[in-house]
Design an enzyme around this catalytic site. Sequence first.
Site, PDB file in Angstrom:
ATOM      1  N   LEU A 158     -17.331  36.431 -27.967  1.00  0.00           N
ATOM      2  CA  LEU A 158     -18.397  37.370 -28.281  1.00  0.00           C
ATOM      3  C   LEU A 158     -18.545  37.404 -29.794  1.00  0.00           C
ATOM      4  CD1 LEU A 158     -17.584  40.438 -25.962  1.00  0.00           C
ATOM      5  CD2 LEU A 158     -19.267  38.631 -25.567  1.00  0.00           C
ATOM      6  N   ASP A 159     -19.760  37.593 -30.280  1.00  0.00           N
ATOM      7  CA  ASP A 159     -19.961  37.735 -31.713  1.00  0.00           C
ATOM      8  C   ASP A 159     -19.156  38.919 -32.234  1.00  0.00           C
ATOM      9  OD1 ASP A 159     -21.765  35.652 -31.582  1.00  0.00           O
ATOM     10  OD2 ASP A 159     -23.525  36.959 -31.488  1.00  0.00           O
ATOM     11  N   LYS A 160     -18.838  38.889 -33.508  1.00  0.00           N
ATOM     12  CA  LYS A 160     -18.038  39.949 -34.125  1.00  0.00           C
ATOM     13  C   LYS A 160     -18.581  41.337 -33.792  1.00  0.00           C
ATOM     14  CE  LYS A 160     -16.855  41.846 -38.670  1.00  0.00           C
ATOM     15  NZ  LYS A 160     -16.971  41.675 -40.142  1.00  0.00           N
TER      16      LYS A 160
END
Length: 335
Positions: A158-160
């Site tokens: 998942l993106d940050k």
Amino acid sequence: MNAEIISTGSESDDLLEEGGTLGETRTCAVPADAHGDRLDRVLVQLFPGFSRSYLQQLVAGGAVQKDGAVLHKAATRLKAGDQLSVFLKPTLQAQAFAPQSMPLDVVYEDADLLVINKPAGLVVHPAAGNWSGTLLNGLLAYHPGATQLPRAGIVHRLDKDTSGLMLVAKSRAAFDGLVRAIAAREVSRRYLALAHGHWTGDSVRQVDQPIGRDARNRLRMAVVSPGQGKTAQTTFTALDSNAQATAFLCRLHTGRTHQIRVHAAWMGHPLVADGLYGGHARWGLKRQALHAMRLDLEHPVSARPLGFEALPPEDLSDAMGFSGLHYNPGIFGES
């Protein structure tokens, strides 16, 4: 050039600097053939396993001494026989795979599988600018078997600043099974997104547009011409909409970098607070309005059907309320 190692101290002294920083102290004599050379050039030849820029950083940080005096300039000229004491700190990259204890919100765990509810702001895998404090570091500290698995068992990311559910393998059998299942699109991943703009038309829209690196901004991805990127497919279901915003259920069929964010922006509905793709901060939200809310799969070892759900965190839940939009969480568990 051969360095003459005069002393390295005891093992316990080697590994600690004042203040407790891990590293190794080496004391060397400058050889005759290095007489008159710059300090940084001499260090590169003495320690070929380290880059010149890294060694220059050590000098600037006061980690290099000559005859007991700290040297601060990489251009300092040395003489044959000068005694150098160099404290070699671990590189940032070396810290990438170090165990670091951190709180993990574990939704499910057995001998083969972890399901984690990742908070926004946590980087999943080490990379430039984030060599420590990542989920990978946390997993290495969480269970011993992580050291024996590729990427500590991480099979997708998942993106940050995206929150929500993530699958993590705890065994090699589970890792291989999850990788295969994701590639075969047998893992259902559903997200809640809050986007700018009023939705018109059918409530369900299938987006099948290839994604590649944005030629004008290498930090971004973009919808590109066929043949120039990778196939990317997302289903958007409008859950509620008003003049300002739309709440979406997003279902991933592929797993490209920034896929939902890119496809939403391409439709003219960038995610709220997603500045990289044209979104703006609204309703107190300071990160892209995206949450991995639902996961459905067969257990990678036992083949038992599993389903997991995590309600959105407070920042996204509040933003939904302030925007005036509503949805039924039960829809995320429907086929």
